[in-house]
Write a protein that holds these residues in place. Structure first.
Motif, short mmCIF file in Angstrom:
data_model
loop_
_atom_site.label_atom_id
_atom_site.label_comp_id
_atom_site.label_asym_id
_atom_site.label_seq_id
_atom_site.Cartn_x
_atom_site.Cartn_y
_atom_site.Cartn_z
N ILE A 48 0.83 -1.20 0.00
CA ILE A 48 0.00 0.00 0.00
C ILE A 48 0.87 1.26 0.00
O ILE A 48 0.58 2.24 -0.71
N ALA A 49 1.93 1.25 0.78
CA ALA A 49 2.80 2.43 0.91
C ALA A 49 3.45 2.82 -0.41
O ALA A 49 3.81 3.99 -0.61
N LYS A 50 3.61 1.87 -1.31
CA LYS A 50 4.26 2.14 -2.59
C LYS A 50 3.29 2.63 -3.67
O LYS A 50 3.71 3.02 -4.75
N LEU A 51 1.99 2.59 -3.35
CA LEU A 51 0.99 3.01 -4.33
C LEU A 51 0.72 4.51 -4.22
O LEU A 51 0.72 5.06 -3.12
N PRO A 52 0.47 5.18 -5.32
CA PRO A 52 0.13 6.61 -5.26
C PRO A 52 -1.30 6.80 -4.76
O PRO A 52 -2.12 5.89 -4.80
N ALA A 68 -3.85 -5.58 -3.58
CA ALA A 68 -2.72 -5.51 -2.65
C ALA A 68 -2.89 -6.53 -1.52
O ALA A 68 -1.93 -7.19 -1.10
N MET A 69 -4.12 -6.67 -1.04
CA MET A 69 -4.37 -7.60 0.06
C MET A 69 -4.19 -9.05 -0.39
O MET A 69 -3.53 -9.85 0.29
N LEU A 70 -4.76 -9.39 -1.55
CA LEU A 70 -4.57 -10.76 -2.05
C LEU A 70 -3.11 -11.04 -2.32
O LEU A 70 -2.59 -12.11 -1.97
N GLY A 71 -2.42 -10.09 -2.95
CA GLY A 71 -1.00 -10.27 -3.22
C GLY A 71 -0.20 -10.51 -1.96
O GLY A 71 0.70 -11.36 -1.92
N MET A 161 -0.02 -6.77 -10.13
CA MET A 161 0.29 -8.20 -10.07
C MET A 161 1.59 -8.52 -10.81
O MET A 161 2.36 -9.38 -10.38
N GLN A 162 1.84 -7.80 -11.89
CA GLN A 162 3.10 -8.01 -12.60
C GLN A 162 4.28 -7.56 -11.73
O GLN A 162 5.30 -8.26 -11.65
N GLU A 163 4.15 -6.44 -11.06
CA GLU A 163 5.21 -5.95 -10.19
C GLU A 163 5.47 -6.91 -9.02
O GLU A 163 6.61 -7.05 -8.57
N LEU A 164 4.42 -7.57 -8.55
CA LEU A 164 4.55 -8.50 -7.42
C LEU A 164 5.03 -9.88 -7.85
O LEU A 164 5.25 -10.75 -7.00
#
Length: 211
Positions: A48-52, A68-71, A161-164
């Motif tokens: 979450i902190a990395k999201l704008p 974000a939560m599922l990831g 999802m790609q970033e994760l």
């Protein structure tokens, strides 16, 4: 994105359900499920902190928070689930009694002038041009008056999802559209294409149910 506010509220509402389905669907024992949840919370907060921050009026912030939560949970599991089992897990974790109530309430305003205006405003916004974690869509009303389609050409869930490193599991999230439509009680959800499958867009069609 700030932790205080919607992200922490979503965790408070859904964390117990996400934990319970680790046992009910994925077969983890209760102690392991508890440990996964404990590990997932700081991971979720980190994502979450990395999201704008999303623009005011962007209707898709809850979608990216759910991603974000599922990831965070998947990255905290000792073994990576396949897309079929994760699809079942995510649907059951999300479709709590509260969520079903929310879908029924949303269904009451489906296809109203306010709903149509909101869809058109979202299409005009093109928020993903400025925020890669949001969505771009085009809006099409069916000529016969039977419903409408949102056609998405950019998807924040695909980006995150790609970033994760979880892009192959993205269809597990896409499937929730069907469950939410069914819970709403007024639409049949139809889809032929998804960006996650390599198609040029995601089509989200809502057909009016016959009374």
């Amino acid at each position: 994105m700030r932790w205080m506010g919607m992200p922490i509220a979503i965790w408070a509402v859904f964390a117990k359900s996400f934990q319970a389905q680790l046992t009910a669907v994925l077969g983890y024992d209760p102690d392991t499920a508890r440990k996964i949840t404990e590990k997932a919370k700081p991971k979720y907060r980190e994502i979450i902190a990395k999201l704008p921050e999303f623009e005011k009026g962007d209707r898709f912030s809850m979608n990216i928070i759910g991603c974000a939560m599922l990831g965070a949970f998947v990255l905290s599991m000792p073994r990576r689930p396949d897309v079929e089992s994760l699809t079942d897990y995510y649907e059951k974790a999300q479709m709590t009694p509260l969520m079903k109530w929310f879908c029924r309430q949303s269904g009451k305003s489906k296809f109203t002038p306010k709903d149509i205006a909101g869809m058109k405003a979202t299409a005009a916004r093109k928020a993903a041009d400025r925020n890669p974690y949001s969505w771009n869509m085009d809006f099409y009303e069916y000529p016969d008056g039977s419903g409408y389609e949102g056609r998405f050409t950019k998807c924040g869930i695909c980006t995150l999802m790609q970033e994760l490193g979880l892009y192959d599991l993205t269809p597990a999230m896409c499937h929730l559209d069907y469950a939410m439509s069914e819970a709403g009680g007024v639409t049949n959800f139809v889809r032929q294409y998804t960006l996650a499958s390599g198609d040029p867009y995601c089509d989200c069609g809502y057909q009016k149910k016959r009374v």
